[in-house]
Design a protein around this motif. Sequence first.
Motif, PDB file in Angstrom:
ATOM      1  N   ALA A 189      27.377  72.524  92.923  1.00 38.52           N
ATOM      2  CA  ALA A 189      26.283  71.976  91.897  1.00 38.52           C
ATOM      3  C   ALA A 189      25.581  73.068  91.573  1.00 38.52           C
ATOM      4  N   ALA A 190      25.325  74.260  92.361  1.00 36.28           N
ATOM      5  CA  ALA A 190      24.618  75.465  92.191  1.00 36.28           C
ATOM      6  C   ALA A 190      25.438  76.357  91.336  1.00 36.28           C
ATOM      7  N   ALA A 191      26.724  76.305  91.671  1.00 34.21           N
ATOM      8  CA  ALA A 191      27.666  77.231  90.659  1.00 34.21           C
ATOM      9  C   ALA A 191      27.598  76.582  89.266  1.00 34.21           C
ATOM     10  N   ALA A 192      27.733  75.238  89.170  1.00 33.82           N
ATOM     11  CA  ALA A 192      27.755  74.585  87.897  1.00 33.82           C
ATOM     12  C   ALA A 192      26.442  74.786  86.973  1.00 33.82           C
ATOM     13  N   LEU A 193      25.239  74.783  87.802  1.00 33.71           N
ATOM     14  CA  LEU A 193      24.148  75.182  87.395  1.00 33.71           C
ATOM     15  C   LEU A 193      23.927  76.614  86.815  1.00 33.71           C
TER      16      LEU A 193
END
Length: 329
Positions: free
Chosen positions: A23-27
């Motif tokens: 999720a952090a990478a996508a964000l």
Amino acid sequence: MKRQRGAALLAAMLTVTLVATFAAAALWQQWRSTEVEAAERTRVQSAWILTGALDWARLLLREDGRPSGPVVDHLGEPWAVPLKDARLSSFLAADSNTTAETGPEVLEAFLSGQIIDMHSLLNINRLVDDQLKVSPKDLKNFQRLFELLGLPPSQLDTLVENLRFAIDTSTENRSGSAAPLLPQKVGELVWLGLPVGTVAALQPYVSVLPRLGKQTSVNLNTASPEVIYASVEGLSMADAQRLVALRERTPFKSVAEALQAIGFSGDMGELPVGVASNYFEVRARLRLDQLVVEERSLLLREGTTVTTLQRERGIADPTALAQAASAKR
């Protein structure tokens, strides 16, 4: 059972960690894409606004060049009026056919700039002709300027010699040598061996025009007293200042009229001065939020034809902006 519960808890923690990482990478990817898109949009908008400003400057110069009697350029003409920081939305609001968007997400754009007569400066390229011969008269003019500014004469000798070396493009003279590049603007005179301090002192009084315009004259209607003093042999600094004061009331229509107004009795035959100009520099500054973009363009006006010879754009130096802001305070 205890071992099974511990393994299940560990698997759950690993799963949460992986999900949080993805999720952090996508964000981050989404944020990066947004920033890149915003930067590209700002770049394109800046380019269009600065292009429009340049077109407006070319229009002013073209209209000023329309023949309506003797060609005279002076500081009372529309092109010579600088544009202070102006909010672009105010121009859009003045147009009844255009609706200016407002809101916190809309960046306020401020545009400023000016047109500078390059004939108000001493052209470095007048020192050396295409045959690599030094012009004695122009050398004397620069000697007077160096003396007035308190600069060492040896630095002028270095400038002239390296300028000859840079202009000489013959293969036999440049092969295997460390010949300097030919400067395109005043800041690049350090390539010819001048110290940074000397270049800074010369900046308000000299120009580096293309070799095509090496025979440009100094416009008595736009030049500073220092440049006029250096350009006219036998003229005192007091006379140059008096000439500048007289032209503020009525621009001179000819060189003879200008010099007779101050009682100059020297030879007017081959003076490198005039009252008309062909080369102009357009300086524009665009401020979008925290971004400041500056553009410099060199224009050649021949009649009603205005040609862009050079154009460079870059982000303003934050240090210089801070120093300018502190100086205003």
